[in-house]
Design a protein around this motif. Structure first.
Motif, short mmCIF file in Angstrom:
data_model
loop_
_atom_site.label_atom_id
_atom_site.label_comp_id
_atom_site.label_asym_id
_atom_site.label_seq_id
_atom_site.Cartn_x
_atom_site.Cartn_y
_atom_site.Cartn_z
N LEU A 20 89.62 -15.82 51.96
CA LEU A 20 88.90 -14.75 51.28
C LEU A 20 88.93 -13.44 52.05
O LEU A 20 88.23 -12.49 51.68
CB LEU A 20 87.44 -15.17 51.04
N ASP A 21 89.73 -13.36 53.11
CA ASP A 21 89.73 -12.15 53.93
C ASP A 21 90.13 -10.91 53.13
O ASP A 21 89.74 -9.79 53.48
CB ASP A 21 90.69 -12.32 55.11
N ALA A 22 90.93 -11.09 52.08
CA ALA A 22 91.40 -9.94 51.32
C ALA A 22 90.33 -9.34 50.42
O ALA A 22 90.50 -8.24 49.89
CB ALA A 22 92.60 -10.33 50.46
N VAL A 23 89.22 -10.04 50.22
CA VAL A 23 88.19 -9.56 49.31
C VAL A 23 87.16 -8.78 50.12
O VAL A 23 86.35 -9.36 50.85
CB VAL A 23 87.52 -10.72 48.54
N ALA A 24 87.19 -7.47 49.99
CA ALA A 24 86.29 -6.60 50.75
C ALA A 24 85.02 -6.33 49.97
O ALA A 24 84.97 -6.46 48.74
CB ALA A 24 87.00 -5.28 51.06
N VAL A 25 83.96 -5.94 50.69
CA VAL A 25 82.72 -5.49 50.03
C VAL A 25 83.01 -4.14 49.38
O VAL A 25 83.39 -3.19 50.06
CB VAL A 25 81.58 -5.35 51.04
N PRO A 26 82.88 -4.03 48.08
CA PRO A 26 83.16 -2.75 47.42
C PRO A 26 82.03 -1.75 47.66
O PRO A 26 80.91 -2.12 48.01
CB PRO A 26 83.26 -3.13 45.95
N ALA A 27 82.34 -0.49 47.43
CA ALA A 27 81.34 0.56 47.62
C ALA A 27 80.24 0.47 46.58
O ALA A 27 79.07 0.78 46.87
CB ALA A 27 82.02 1.93 47.56
N ARG A 28 80.57 0.04 45.37
CA ARG A 28 79.56 0.05 44.31
C ARG A 28 79.33 -1.33 43.72
O ARG A 28 78.24 -1.87 43.80
CB ARG A 28 79.96 1.04 43.19
N SER A 29 80.33 -1.96 43.13
CA SER A 29 80.11 -3.22 42.43
C SER A 29 81.39 -4.04 42.45
O SER A 29 82.48 -3.55 42.76
CB SER A 29 79.67 -2.98 40.99
N LEU A 30 81.22 -5.32 42.08
CA LEU A 30 82.33 -6.26 42.05
C LEU A 30 82.36 -6.93 40.69
O LEU A 30 81.33 -7.39 40.19
CB LEU A 30 82.16 -7.32 43.14
N ALA A 31 83.55 -6.99 40.09
CA ALA A 31 83.74 -7.71 38.83
C ALA A 31 84.62 -8.92 39.09
O ALA A 31 85.68 -8.80 39.71
CB ALA A 31 84.38 -6.81 37.78
N LEU A 32 84.17 -10.09 38.63
CA LEU A 32 84.96 -11.32 38.69
C LEU A 32 85.39 -11.65 37.27
O LEU A 32 84.57 -11.62 36.34
CB LEU A 32 84.14 -12.46 39.27
N ILE A 33 86.67 -11.97 37.10
CA ILE A 33 87.26 -12.08 35.77
C ILE A 33 88.05 -13.37 35.68
O ILE A 33 88.82 -13.70 36.59
CB ILE A 33 88.19 -10.88 35.49
N GLY A 34 87.87 -14.11 34.59
CA GLY A 34 88.62 -15.34 34.39
C GLY A 34 88.71 -15.68 32.92
O GLY A 34 88.04 -15.08 32.08
N CYS A 35 89.53 -16.66 32.60
CA CYS A 35 89.75 -17.07 31.22
C CYS A 35 89.35 -18.53 31.06
O CYS A 35 89.61 -19.35 31.94
CB CYS A 35 91.22 -16.89 30.86
N GLY A 36 88.70 -18.87 29.93
CA GLY A 36 88.30 -20.25 29.69
C GLY A 36 87.31 -20.72 30.75
O GLY A 36 86.37 -20.00 31.09
N PRO A 37 87.53 -21.92 31.34
CA PRO A 37 86.59 -22.39 32.36
C PRO A 37 86.54 -21.46 33.58
O PRO A 37 85.51 -21.37 34.26
CB PRO A 37 87.11 -23.78 32.72
N TRP A 38 87.63 -20.74 33.85
CA TRP A 38 87.62 -19.78 34.95
C TRP A 38 86.66 -18.62 34.65
O TRP A 38 86.10 -18.03 35.57
CB TRP A 38 89.04 -19.28 35.22
N GLY A 39 86.47 -18.31 33.38
CA GLY A 39 85.49 -17.29 33.01
C GLY A 39 84.07 -17.74 33.30
O GLY A 39 83.23 -16.94 33.72
N VAL A 40 83.78 -19.02 33.07
CA VAL A 40 82.46 -19.55 33.42
C VAL A 40 82.25 -19.46 34.94
O VAL A 40 81.19 -19.05 35.42
CB VAL A 40 82.31 -21.01 32.95
N THR A 41 83.28 -19.83 35.70
CA THR A 41 83.18 -19.76 37.15
C THR A 41 83.03 -18.32 37.62
O THR A 41 82.33 -18.04 38.61
CB THR A 41 84.40 -20.42 37.80
N GLY A 58 85.78 1.85 38.39
CA GLY A 58 86.66 2.86 38.96
C GLY A 58 86.94 2.60 40.42
O GLY A 58 86.80 1.47 40.91
N PRO A 59 87.32 3.64 41.17
CA PRO A 59 87.74 3.46 42.57
C PRO A 59 86.68 2.87 43.48
O PRO A 59 87.03 2.31 44.52
CB PRO A 59 88.10 4.90 43.00
N ALA A 60 85.40 2.99 43.14
CA ALA A 60 84.35 2.46 44.01
C ALA A 60 84.08 0.98 43.78
O ALA A 60 83.23 0.39 44.46
CB ALA A 60 83.05 3.25 43.81
N ASP A 61 84.79 0.38 42.83
CA ASP A 61 84.51 -1.00 42.45
C ASP A 61 85.66 -1.92 42.89
O ASP A 61 86.79 -1.49 43.05
CB ASP A 61 84.34 -1.10 40.93
N GLY A 62 85.33 -3.20 43.04
CA GLY A 62 86.34 -4.21 43.33
C GLY A 62 86.49 -5.16 42.16
O GLY A 62 85.53 -5.44 41.44
#
Length: 330
Positions: free
Chosen positions: A180-201, A234-238
Motif C-alpha cells: 500500500l506504499d503507493a497510496v498517499a494521504v490526499p490533501a482533501r478526500s479519497l474515493a474508492l471505486i469498484g464493480c460488483g462485490p468490489w464496489g461493496v468492498t 480534482g487535484p486535491a483528491d486521491g
C-alpha cells in the motif's frame, strides 16, 4: 509506536477465518432451505456483509435480497409468506436488528442470526469475541466467512472449508506485505471505486478510513462514480480503484503538477499469492484486510486514534436509539 487495538484485531483475522472454516452451520442452513425468499439484514458494516451475503446465497440458488436495517424495520410490519431472515449484528444491540428479530420471531419467520460470541441469541451462529476497536475489522470478515459457509451448505460454489483455509492464508500474506506504499494521504478526500462485490468492498474500505483516520473517504460502484459522482473530484483528491488481483492508485498530484491541472502516474500493485484464485466474494476478504491496514496507516499519519471513532455529539445516546419501538427518526 504503541500498537492500536485495531492492529491487534486485524492481526487476529487469519485464525478467526480458520475457526469459521470448521463451523457447523447445518442446522442454520436447514432453517433457510426451502424459503421462497431469504432476506439478509444489517446496519453499517453489517449492511456490507448483508450485500455480499445475498450474493453468496444467490449463488446457492436462493432468491436472496439484502435490506438495510431501516428497510427491514418496514418489512417487519408485513413479512411475506415463505420469507426467511438472516440478521447480522456483532453486538446484538443494534436497534434495527433487535426490532426485526423480534418481529420475525413473533411471526414465526425462519430466522438465522450472526452475532459475536456470547450475545445470548439462541438461533445465532457466533463469530468472534467483542471488537477492541470502534473501527470494526475481524467481526466483519468472520461474518463473511459464516455467510459463505451457509451458502456452501445450501449448495453454493463458495464457502468450502478448503476455500476458507486458502482465504486465511491470503490474509496472512496481506498482513505480511500489504503493498500500500503507493497510496498517499490526499490533501482533501479519497474515493474508492469498484464493480460488483468490489464496489461493496470500496464502501466498506471507505467507512474504515472515515472511522479510523477521521478523513473524508467515499466508496462507489464504478458506474455511479463515472455518472456524476466524480464531478467534484480534482487535484486535491486521491482515487483508489479496486479490481480483481490489484489495487490501482491514482495519486494526488505533486504541487507543480497540480498548478498545471495534471495528475501523477497510476501505480498498480498486485494481489498476494493465492488471492487471485479465490472465488469473487471470498476474494473480498483479503482485499478488505488491505483496506483496514490502510485505514490504520492513515490514522497514524494523521495522528488519529482509530480505536475511538464515535465522539462528541455523534456519541449522544438519542442517535443510537433510532429504530427502537416508540422512537421516531427526525
Amino acid at each position: 509506536m504503541t500498537a492500536t487495538a485495531l492492529q491487534r484485531m486485524i492481526l487476529s483475522q487469519p485464525e478467526a477465518l480458520e475457526r469459521m472454516a470448521g463451523l457447523d452451520v447445518a442446522a442454520a442452513a436447514g432453517r433457510l432451505a426451502g424459503a421462497r425468499r431469504v432476506l439478509v439484514v444489517g446496519t453499517g458494516t453489517s449492511r456490507h456483509a448483508a450485500e455480499l451475503g445475498a450474493l453468496l446465497l444467490e449463488g446457492a440458488g436462493c432468491d436472496a435480497r439484502w435490506l438495510s436495517g431501516a428497510q427491514a424495520a418496514r418489512w417487519a410490519a408485513w413479512p411475506r409468506e415463505g420469507d426467511a431472515l438472516v440478521v447480522i449484528t456483532h453486538t446484538a444491540q443494534t436497534a434495527f436488528a433487535q426490532r426485526v428479530r423480534a418481529a420475525a420471531s413473533g411471526e414465526g419467520v425462519p430466522l438465522v442470526s450472526i452475532t459475536g460470541e456470547g450475545r445470548g441469541w439462541p438461533e445465532a451462529l457466533e463469530t468472534v469475541g467483542p471488537e477492541e476497536s470502534e473501527t470494526y475489522s475481524v467481526s466483519y470478515t468472520a461474518t463473511l466467512a459464516v455467510l459463505a459457509r451457509l451458502a456452501h451448505e445450501l449448495g453454493g460454489p463458495e464457502g468450502s472449508a478448503e476455500q476458507l483455509e486458502r482465504t486465511a492464508a491470503a490474509v496472512r500474506e496481506v498482513i505480511a506485505d500489504p503493498r500500500l506504499d503507493a497510496v498517499a494521504v490526499p490533501a482533501r478526500s479519497l474515493a474508492l471505486i469498484g464493480c460488483g462485490p468490489w464496489g461493496v468492498t470500496a464502501r466498506e474500505g471507505a467507512l474504515k478510513i472515515r472511522e479510523g483516520a477521521r478523513m473524508l473517504a467515499e466508496g462507489f460502484e464504478s458506474d455511479r462514480f463515472l455518472h456524476g459522482a466524480a464531478v467534484p473530484y480534482g487535484p486535491a483528491d486521491g482515487l483508489v480503484v479496486l479490481e480483481p488481483g490489484a489495487v490501482v492508485a491514482k495519486l494526488p498530484p505533486a504541487p507543480a503538477e497540480a498548478a498545471k491541472g495534471e495528475g501523477r502516474a497510476v501505480a498498480t500493485r498486485g494481489a498476494p499469492r493465492g488471492q487471485g484464485d479465490l472465488p469473487p466474494v471470498l476474494a473480498q476478504i483479503p482485499l478488505t484486510v488491505r483496506l483496514q491496514l490502510l485505514a490504520d496507516r492513515f490514522a497514524g499519519l494523521r495522528r488519529q486514534d482509530p480505536d475511538t471513532a464515535i465522539v462528541g455529539a455523534w456519541a449522544e445516546a438519542e442517535l443510537w436509539d433510532l429504530g427502537k419501538p416508540g422512537v421516531q427518526a427526525s
